[in-house]
Design an enzyme around this catalytic site. Structure first.
Site, PDB file in Angstrom:
ATOM      1  N   ASP A 262      33.292  31.893  91.474  1.00 50.70           N
ATOM      2  CA  ASP A 262      33.971  30.609  92.143  1.00 50.70           C
ATOM      3  C   ASP A 262      33.569  29.708  91.155  1.00 50.70           C
ATOM      4  O   ASP A 262      34.135  28.763  91.048  1.00 50.70           O
ATOM      5  CB  ASP A 262      33.969  30.601  93.732  1.00 50.70           C
TER       6      ASP A 262
HETATM    7  O1  MRU Z   1      36.281  31.437 100.417  1.00 47.45           O
HETATM    8  P1  MRU Z   1      37.595  32.614  99.592  1.00 47.45           P
HETATM    9  O2  MRU Z   1      38.334  33.380 100.395  1.00 47.45           O
HETATM   10  O3  MRU Z   1      38.090  31.384  99.179  1.00 47.45           O
HETATM   11  O4  MRU Z   1      36.198  32.984  98.663  1.00 47.45           O
HETATM   12  C1  MRU Z   1      37.125  34.249  97.264  1.00 47.45           C
HETATM   13  C2  MRU Z   1      36.204  34.940  96.066  1.00 47.45           C
HETATM   14  O5  MRU Z   1      34.297  34.008  96.566  1.00 47.45           O
HETATM   15  C3  MRU Z   1      36.972  35.875  95.529  1.00 47.45           C
HETATM   16  O6  MRU Z   1      35.737  36.400  95.182  1.00 47.45           O
HETATM   17  C4  MRU Z   1      37.253  34.271  94.465  1.00 47.45           C
HETATM   18  O7  MRU Z   1      37.594  32.702  94.516  1.00 47.45           O
HETATM   19  C5  MRU Z   1      37.186  34.419  92.576  1.00 47.45           C
HETATM   20  S1  MRU Z   1      38.932  35.027  93.559  1.00 47.45           S
HETATM   21  C6  MRU Z   1      39.649  36.003  91.625  1.00 47.45           C
END
Ligand code: MRU
EC number: 5.3.1.23
Length: 380
Positions: A262
């Site tokens: 992220d």
């Molecule tokens: O809370 P989320 O489902 O948005 O978290 C998503 C993640 O942590 C993913 O690993 C990250 O955003 C990469 S998505 C290509």
């Protein structure tokens, strides 16, 4: 915000089961990922307010998909704006304030604020010469649409770079078994996926033995979304409880781990779904390579390390109730809850960072120099 079980917006993909974002000019539909895999329902997104809600409530989630959905929700809003009477500079402040609003939906994934910054730059440069607000809105829509296309292309590149690098650095020559966490596939992006894109590429190249995916409590992105994608693509896969990862590594069944990101700080410290740090510690203990796969839009060079990354905390209901908080109560009433949605994995636990421009590896002093890599990649 209306819902409809099948998108009818003319997108070309014959099978858009895994298509999180269905867009054509003036229309945006988002697959309601809270309801997957049991129901496949698309929500009609009319404007940035709908976009903000869909991101906050995780109708759409995953760093790239969040950024693209935000940008397109505003593109649909301005496309359907009846009559904007204001001068060009009012159009600029209108768009800028909507982008700031969208960025406030979720704090950790940098892709969203990165997209907002880039779109503001486009708006700002057009405004220098634009005689009408309409021209600024049209250029904004075009720029948002490009993000959708570019994300898909970069995921394909990430998949290919990651698969070749991992095969090259495997101790054994046979097929490879990978472990992944959360959902980083087509549902988290404009398509194909980042970490799951690497697993897809290994599979399509005939080099994948098995993919293991964690449940990813409390929102179950692994058991609901990643398992859904792996089964959909007939990729040999096994679901495990988050707490089973160490035992699985100890069994020798995992050749490498690949996760998404992220936010990647300048030194390589990486924020990703809660539980990633535990997996990295286990991988280190079992001498298993641990890769992060992410587009360069997930890199935040303004942060020297992961200490400065803001970690989103989400509702206690996600732990107290089933189905990520949408189902019946399971936990004891009255218990307090700590529910961080992400954690930070320090760079020293990461073997390599797979991007669309290639794999970032550590230099002689066992550290990542991401700025040098980005400068080289963007100067090409
Ligand atoms: O809370 P989320 O489902 O948005 O978290 C998503 C993640 O942590 C993913 O690993 C990250 O955003 C990469 S998505 C290509």
């Amino acid at each position: 915000m209306a819902n409809d079980s099948s998108p009818s917006n003319g997108n070309s993909a014959a099978d858009n089961t895994l298509q999180a974002i269905c867009y054509s000019r003036g229309s945006l539909r988002l697959l309601d990922q809270r309801k997957l895999p049991l129901e496949s329902v698309y929500l009609d997104i009319k404007d940035s307010a709908d976009g903000w809600f869909a991101i906050k409530e995780m109708v759409v989630r995953g760093a790239p998909a969040i950024a693209i959905s935000a940008a397109l929700s505003l593109a649909v809003e301005v496309f359907n704006l009846q009559a904007f009477k204001g001068p060009p500079d009012e159009a600029v402040s209108f768009l800028d304030s909507k982008l700031d609003y969208l960025v406030s939906s979720r704090p950790t994934a940098v892709n969203l604020s990165d997209a907002a910054t880039k779109l503001k730059e486009v708006i700002g440069s057009v405004a220098k010469t634009a005689s009408e607000a309409r021209i600024i809105f049209e250029r904004y829509i075009e720029a948002a649409e490009i993000m959708l296309k570019e994300d898909f292309a970069s995921n394909k590149a990430i998949g290919s770079h990651g698969a070749s690098f991992i095969k090259l650095h495997m101790k054994s020559s046979g097929k490879i078994s990978m472990l992944t966490h959360c959902n980083t596939g087509s549902l988290a992006t404009a398509g194909y996926g980042t970490a799951l894109g690497v697993i897809r590429a290994l599979h399509f190249q005939g080099s994948l033995e098995r993919a293991y995916c964690t449940e990813t409590r409390p929102f179950n992105q692994g058991s609901r979304l990643t398992a859904y994608e792996l089964v959909h693509d007939n990729i040999p896969a096994t679901l495990i409880a988050d707490s089973a990862a160490a035992a699985l590594m100890n069994s020798g069944k995992v050749d490498a781990v690949v996760v998404g990101a992220d936010r990647v700080a300048a030194n390589g410290d990486t924020a990703n779904k809660i539980g990633t740090y535990s997996l990295a510690l286990c991988a280190k203990h079992h001498d298993i390579p641990f890769y992060v796969a992410a587009p360069l839009t997930s890199v935040d060079l303004s942060l020297p390390s992961g200490r400065e990354i803001i970690i989103e905390e989400r509702s206690a209901k996600e732990l107290l109730n089933t189905r990520g908080g949408l189902g019946e109560q399971v936990a004891a009433s009255g218990i307090s809850v700590w529910n961080p949605a992400f954690d930070v994995t320090p760079a020293d636990l990461i073997s390599g960072i797979v991007t669309e421009e290639g794999v970032i590896t550590k230099n002689g002093s066992d550290t990542f120099d991401i700025k040098a890599f980005v400068d080289k990649a963007t100067s090409r």
